[in-house]
Each structure stands twice: as structure tokens, then as C-alpha cells.
Design an enzyme around this catalytic site. Structure first.
Site, PDB file in Angstrom:
ATOM      1  N   ARG A  15       0.801  -1.234   0.000  1.00 21.48           N
ATOM      2  CA  ARG A  15       0.000   0.000   0.000  1.00 21.48           C
ATOM      3  C   ARG A  15       0.829   1.277   0.000  1.00 21.48           C
ATOM      4  O   ARG A  15       0.294   2.367  -0.178  1.00 21.48           O
ATOM      5  CB  ARG A  15      -0.969  -0.015   1.179  1.00 21.48           C
ATOM      6  CG  ARG A  15      -2.133  -0.986   0.951  1.00 21.48           C
ATOM      7  CD  ARG A  15      -2.944  -1.176   2.205  1.00 21.48           C
ATOM      8  NE  ARG A  15      -3.451   0.088   2.709  1.00 21.48           N
ATOM      9  CZ  ARG A  15      -3.801   0.288   3.977  1.00 21.48           C
ATOM     10  NH1 ARG A  15      -3.691  -0.689   4.856  1.00 21.48           N
ATOM     11  NH2 ARG A  15      -4.262   1.453   4.357  1.00 21.48           N
ATOM     12  N   GLY A  80       4.930 -15.670   6.835  1.00 22.31           N
ATOM     13  CA  GLY A  80       4.269 -15.355   8.096  1.00 22.31           C
ATOM     14  C   GLY A  80       5.246 -14.891   9.158  1.00 22.31           C
ATOM     15  O   GLY A  80       6.459 -15.047   9.019  1.00 22.31           O
ATOM     16  N   TYR A 369      35.202  24.879  -6.854  1.00 22.99           N
ATOM     17  CA  TYR A 369      34.997  23.832  -7.847  1.00 22.99           C
ATOM     18  C   TYR A 369      35.511  24.304  -9.199  1.00 22.99           C
ATOM     19  O   TYR A 369      35.125  25.383  -9.662  1.00 22.99           O
ATOM     20  CB  TYR A 369      33.491  23.530  -7.914  1.00 22.99           C
ATOM     21  CG  TYR A 369      33.111  22.359  -8.784  1.00 22.99           C
ATOM     22  CD1 TYR A 369      33.778  21.142  -8.679  1.00 22.99           C
ATOM     23  CD2 TYR A 369      32.056  22.474  -9.687  1.00 22.99           C
ATOM     24  CE1 TYR A 369      33.399  20.069  -9.466  1.00 22.99           C
ATOM     25  CE2 TYR A 369      31.666  21.403 -10.469  1.00 22.99           C
ATOM     26  CZ  TYR A 369      32.348  20.197 -10.362  1.00 22.99           C
ATOM     27  OH  TYR A 369      31.970  19.129 -11.139  1.00 22.99           O
TER      28      TYR A 369
HETATM   29  C1  UD1 Z   1       0.236  -9.111  12.883  1.00 28.57           C
HETATM   30  C2  UD1 Z   1      -0.237 -10.053  13.987  1.00 28.57           C
HETATM   31  C3  UD1 Z   1      -1.548  -9.512  14.584  1.00 28.57           C
HETATM   32  C4  UD1 Z   1      -1.322  -8.131  15.117  1.00 28.57           C
HETATM   33  C5  UD1 Z   1      -0.764  -7.216  14.009  1.00 28.57           C
HETATM   34  C6  UD1 Z   1      -0.365  -5.888  14.591  1.00 28.57           C
HETATM   35  C7  UD1 Z   1       0.477 -12.309  13.348  1.00 28.57           C
HETATM   36  C8  UD1 Z   1       0.048 -13.618  12.788  1.00 28.57           C
HETATM   37  N1  UD1 Z   1      -0.462 -11.361  13.404  1.00 28.57           N
HETATM   38  O1  UD1 Z   1      -0.738  -9.144  11.865  1.00 28.57           O
HETATM   39  O2  UD1 Z   1      -1.984 -10.369  15.643  1.00 28.57           O
HETATM   40  O3  UD1 Z   1      -2.518  -7.586  15.620  1.00 28.57           O
HETATM   41  O4  UD1 Z   1       0.415  -7.795  13.415  1.00 28.57           O
HETATM   42  O5  UD1 Z   1       0.038  -5.033  13.556  1.00 28.57           O
HETATM   43  O6  UD1 Z   1       1.611 -12.180  13.762  1.00 28.57           O
HETATM   44  N2  UD1 Z   1       6.578  -9.740   8.325  1.00 28.57           N
HETATM   45  C9  UD1 Z   1       7.732 -10.346   7.872  1.00 28.57           C
HETATM   46  N3  UD1 Z   1       7.656 -11.533   7.253  1.00 28.57           N
HETATM   47  C10 UD1 Z   1       6.475 -12.189   7.068  1.00 28.57           C
HETATM   48  C11 UD1 Z   1       5.298 -11.574   7.526  1.00 28.57           C
HETATM   49  C12 UD1 Z   1       5.386 -10.351   8.149  1.00 28.57           C
HETATM   50  O7  UD1 Z   1       8.816  -9.770   8.035  1.00 28.57           O
HETATM   51  O8  UD1 Z   1       6.503 -13.295   6.498  1.00 28.57           O
HETATM   52  C13 UD1 Z   1       6.660  -8.446   9.003  1.00 28.57           C
HETATM   53  C14 UD1 Z   1       5.961  -7.344   8.236  1.00 28.57           C
HETATM   54  O9  UD1 Z   1       6.877  -6.674   7.400  1.00 28.57           O
HETATM   55  C15 UD1 Z   1       5.476  -6.436   9.360  1.00 28.57           C
HETATM   56  C16 UD1 Z   1       5.227  -7.380  10.511  1.00 28.57           C
HETATM   57  O10 UD1 Z   1       5.975  -8.539  10.234  1.00 28.57           O
HETATM   58  O11 UD1 Z   1       6.467  -5.524   9.790  1.00 28.57           O
HETATM   59  C17 UD1 Z   1       3.755  -7.734  10.668  1.00 28.57           C
HETATM   60  O12 UD1 Z   1       3.293  -8.360   9.522  1.00 28.57           O
HETATM   61  P1  UD1 Z   1       1.855  -8.103   8.931  1.00 28.57           P
HETATM   62  O13 UD1 Z   1       1.670  -8.920   7.740  1.00 28.57           O
HETATM   63  O14 UD1 Z   1       1.600  -6.651   8.846  1.00 28.57           O
HETATM   64  O15 UD1 Z   1       0.977  -8.733  10.133  1.00 28.57           O
HETATM   65  P2  UD1 Z   1      -0.568  -8.532  10.381  1.00 28.57           P
HETATM   66  O16 UD1 Z   1      -1.326  -9.392   9.477  1.00 28.57           O
HETATM   67  O17 UD1 Z   1      -0.862  -7.092  10.412  1.00 28.57           O
END
Ligand code: UD1
Ligand code: CA
Length: 449
Positions: A15, A80, A369
Site C-alpha cells: 500500500r 508469516g 569547484y
Molecule cells: C500481525 C499479527 C496480529 C497483530 C498485528 C499488529 C500475526 C500472525 N499477526 O498481523 O496479531 O494484531 O500484526 O500489527 O503475527 N513480516 C515479515 N515476514 C512475514 C510476515 C510479516 O517480516 O513473512 C513483518 C511485516 O513486514 C510487518 C510485521 O511482520 O512488519 C507484521 O506483519 P503483517 O503482515 O503486517 O501482520 P498482520 O497481518 O498485520
């Protein structure tokens, strides 16, 4: 206790609609990742591991600039949050202590909150950071049983009842390293998103008889950045906080809302900042200085008692000693201005040194320069550089030396010498009147014809 920070920063940030990885978008002129790392620094971590994925090369370069001791590990596929933390497993092999998981896109975490999480670790094996959400929307819900955390249920997997819970998961957690990696090894991806959820470690910990609790923080602290709108708002929040901190420290901001600060801006007590001043990265201003209206500073150091501006520009490498004066429409770059020296009007001083008490006249330019290379200008102490002097570098002007107005200095000037390099003035008596009458006659002729 030793601490290892694991900062998740592999996500794409779709986004943001950008070529720049999300965590490198700046807030207060510093990548949001730097804000997260700075917040984590309060725990004096022994290790800092950043999990990078999208734009990993750029993230790696940025991390090296923020903290050269931090290590970057790769998550090539974003499967994840548990999978992301798991990428730090090898890097932390043999590490004894706590892992604190932070998000690279959550820049407003307060240091005290992290300290409270570590305190809570005395009573629980696993500590989660939660917050009361005004609008719980898509956050994971914390299912509590008294002060014990039972499990975290992701929005997509939550029941009607669970969706009513407003105590939400920030994503941050603290846990003993060995325990955390053991738990993560058991996390599967049998859920609505087919992702390895870090949040699953809560239930797994409970099932192994471990105590799990949640610490609450203010929702503003867990504010994540997902879009340019979030980013713009985050900068406003950052600016407000940074200004409030300066006021608290005894800095006068005449119109606080017009002063733009960077994450690393340092300003001393009793310094006065007039309206509309921009502090780019790398600026330190000592106590009792005055930065006047509409000035722009970056990568510079301003000492006690110096007055800068109005309308001055200090570029990287500028070093102003005590009681210096840099006036309107003056640009200084990569130059040391010694104590009491003055550059008051319409000048460019670049790649130079200016000695104590020296006065640089209006319109003076260092010609640093040559179209290919940069050269230095060295001006001694108590010298007087006449207005509109051009100093063609490399060149030296000695102590107590002078340059005449309009001089183009191409040779070194010895101590105490006066350099004059301009055509000598010649007054031709009566010539002006003669010339006027010739010109007027010409004009009359034209008008008639
Ligand atoms: C996650 C939490 C959720 C929480 C929310 C808060 C989990 C399963 N869920 O959800 O409970 O309320 O954050 O914002 O943990 N990232 C990686 N690698 C990955 C996936 C994510 O580095 O494979 C990083 C993303 O860049 C980000 C953070 O982890 O900085 C969170 O990931 P995001 O996908 O935003 O998690 P949410 O679905 O928002
Ligand atoms: Ca998120």
C-alpha cells in the site's frame, strides 16, 4: 540478562505504492526502521537482528548505517511472522537470554514500554504487548483469562464472540530465546491465511504449561505505517513529540509547529529557534545559540553563542565555533568557521577554513569547484575579506591579511598583506556630462525619425 532484538522488516508494504522498501520510508528524515531500532536500544541489546525480504539489499545498506553491529538475515519468502522470526534462529544459535520481537514498521514504541515487557518476564515465560484498540478492525485479539493470556486469535480466524474483544495484539513479544525457537518449531500454517503465525506461540506455550501474560501500552505507540497517508501522519506525530522533547529540555521554539526536526537532531538548553527552521539529518546545536528564521541546517555543528540566519543554509561538514555569526543568504559547506568569525551577508563558503575573529565581507565567494575537482580555501585569523571577493581555490589568505573589495584572489596572500586584484579606478573629468549630451541627442533623433 542478555537481550537480542529481532526486528521484522521483510514485508512488501504494497500500500505504500513505492520502489523503496516500506521500512526505509523516512519519518523525521530517518528510515522508520531506525526509529524501531532506536526504541529497542533502550534495552541495551547484545544482538540486533533485522529480518529483511523485500528490498533486502537496500535494507541491509540502511541497517549498516544505523547500527554497524546489527545483523541482517534474509526471509526470501514471506510465509508469516513466525517464519520471519525463525530466520534469526541460526544467527542466534547458542544465544542465552531473551529475544524481543519488534516490527520495523512500528516507529512509535516508547522505551518504557519495552522495559515494562522485560519486567513482566519475571512472572511469565512469554510476554505479549497488547493495546486497547479504538477500532479493533483487523488486529489479532488477545483472549485473556484474568491477567493470563490464553491465546491470540487472528481477525480472519476469529469467532463472532472473539471479534468483540478490543484488547489487541501489537505483534511485539519477549521470551527466552531457547523457549521461543522451540515453540516456533511447532507452529503450523493451518489457518485462514495459510501463514505461520507468530501469535500461535501463545497457545503452544500454554499447552507446555508455561505462563503467558500481556502488557498493555497506548494504541498510539503501536501505530503501524501501511500507506503514504499513515506515513504523513506519522511524521506529524513525530514532529510534535520531538518539539515537545526539546521544549522540555529548555530549548525555545518561537513557533514550534513551523520547526522541522530530524530523529537525530540535538539542540542544547537556552538555544532559541525562530520560526520556519528546518533541521535535516546530523545537526547538533550547543546551548545558547540562536537559529534565526527560515534557516536550513544539515550535517553540521553549531557551537555555543553562535547566531545563524535569518535565511542561512548550513550544509554537511559545517563546523561553527563559539560566537560565530552566519547571516542572511549565506551558504556554508564543509567548512570550519573559527571562534568569533563572521560571514554576515550573501556569501558562499565551501571547502574552507576561516580563522578566529575574521570578517568575511558581503558577497564573498569561495570558488571551490573547477568543474572537475574541489579545492580548499584557508583563511587565517583576524583577516578581513573585502566585499565581493572571489577566492579561487586552492588558495590561502594569511593572518591579519586583507583583500580589497572586488578582488579575485588567485595567489596566496601572506600574513598581514593586502591583496588588490582589480582594475585601478580612473576618473575622466567632465566625461559624464559629455556622454549624457551625446546620448540624449541620439535619442531625440530617434524619436523624430
Ligand atoms: C500481525 C499479527 C496480529 C497483530 C498485528 C499488529 C500475526 C500472525 N499477526 O498481523 O496479531 O494484531 O500484526 O500489527 O503475527 N513480516 C515479515 N515476514 C512475514 C510476515 C510479516 O517480516 O513473512 C513483518 C511485516 O513486514 C510487518 C510485521 O511482520 O512488519 C507484521 O506483519 P503483517 O503482515 O503486517 O501482520 P498482520 O497481518 O498485520
Ligand atoms: Ca500489519
Amino acid at each position: 540478562m542478555s537481550i537480542a532484538l529481532v526486528i521484522l522488516a521483510a514485508g512488501k508494504g504494497t500500500r505504500m505504492n513505492s520502489d523503496l522498501p516500506k521500512v526505509l520510508h523516512p519519518i523525521g528524515q530517518a528510515p522508520m526502521l531506525a526509529h524501531a531500532m532506536q526504541a529497542g536500544a533502550v534495552l541495551e541489546p547484545d544482538r540486533t537482528i533485522v529480518v529483511a525480504g523485500h528490498g533486502a539489499e537496500a535494507v541491509t545498506r540502511a541497517v549498516a548505517e544505523i547500527d554497524e553491529t546489527a545483523q541482517v538475515v534474509l526471509q526470501t519468502e514471506q510465509l508469516g511472522t513466525a517464519h520471519a522470526v525463525d530466520q534469526a534462529r541460526d544467527a542466534l544459535a547458542g544465544f542465552e537470554g531473551d529475544v524481543v520481537v519488534l516490527y520495523g514498521d512500528t516507529p512509535f514504541l516508547q522505551p518504557q514500554t519495552l522495559e515494562r515487557m522485560i519486567d513482566a518476564r519475571q512472572k511469565a515465560a512469554l510476554v505479549i504487548l497488547g493495546f486497547e484498540a479504538a477500532d479493533p478492525a483487523r488486529y489479532g485479539r488477545l483472549v485473556m483469562d484474568g491477567d493470563r493470556l490464553e491465546r491470540i486469535v487472528e481477525f480472519k480466524d476469529a469467532s463472532e464472540e472473539e471479534l468483540k474483544i478490543s484488547f489487541c495484539n501489537s505483534g511485539l513479544m519477549a521470551c527466552d530465546a531457547e523457549t521461543l525457537f522451540d515453540l516456533i518449531a511447532k507452529v503450523g500454517n493451518d489457518n485462514a491465511s495459510e501463514e505461520y503465525y507468530l501469535t500461535d506461540v501463545v497457545e503452544l506455550a500454554r499447552n507446555s504449561g508455561l505462563a503467558v501474560t500481556a502488557v498493555a501500552c497506548d494504541e498510539a505507540e503501536t501505530l503501524g505505517i501501511n500507506s503514504r497517508v499513515d506515513l504523513a501522519r506519522a511524521d506529524v506525530v513525530f514532529q510534535d513529540r520531538a518539539r515537545a522533547e526539546l521544549l522540555e529540555l529548555g530549548v525555545t521554539l518561537m513557533a514550534p509547529e513551523t520547526v522541522y526536526l530530524s530523529l537525530d537532531t540535538i539542540i542544547g538548553r537556552d538555544t532559541v529557534i525562530e520560526p520556519n527552521v528546518v533541521f535535516g539529518p546530523g545537526v547538533t546545536v550547543e546551548s545558547g545559540a540562536n537559529i534565526r528564521a527560515f534557516s536550513h541546517l544539515e550535517g553540521c555543528h553549531v557551537s555555543r553563542g553562535a547566531v545563524v540566519g535569518p535565511y542561512a543554509r548550513l550544509r554537511p561538514g559545517t563546523e561553527l565555533a563559539e560566537n560565530t555569526r552566519i547571516g542572511n543568504f549565506v551558504e556554508i559547506k564543509n567548512a570550519e568557521i573559527a571562534e568569533g568569525a563572521k560571514v554576515n551577508h550573501l556569501s558562499y563558503v565551501g571547502d574552507a577554513s576561516v580563522g578566529t575573529e575574521t570578517n568575511i565581507g558581503a558577497g564573498t565567494i569561495t570558488c571551490n569547484y573547477d568543474g572537475v575537482m574541489k579545492h580548499r580555501t584557508e583563511i587565517g585569523a583576524r583577516a578581513f575579506i573585502g566585499s565581493n571577493t572571489c577566492l579561487v581555490a586552492p588558495v590561502k589568505v594569511g593572518n591579519e591579511a586583507m583583500t580589497a573589495t572586488g578582488t579575485v584572489v588567485t595567489k596566496d596572500v601572506e600574513d598581514g598583506a593586502l591583496a588588490v586584484a582589480r582594475a585601478r579606478q580612473d576618473n575622466k573629468q567632465g566625461y559624464a556630462r559629455k556622454l549624457f549630451s551625446i546620448l540624449r541627442a541620439k535619442k531625440q533623433k530617434q524619436n523624430r525619425g
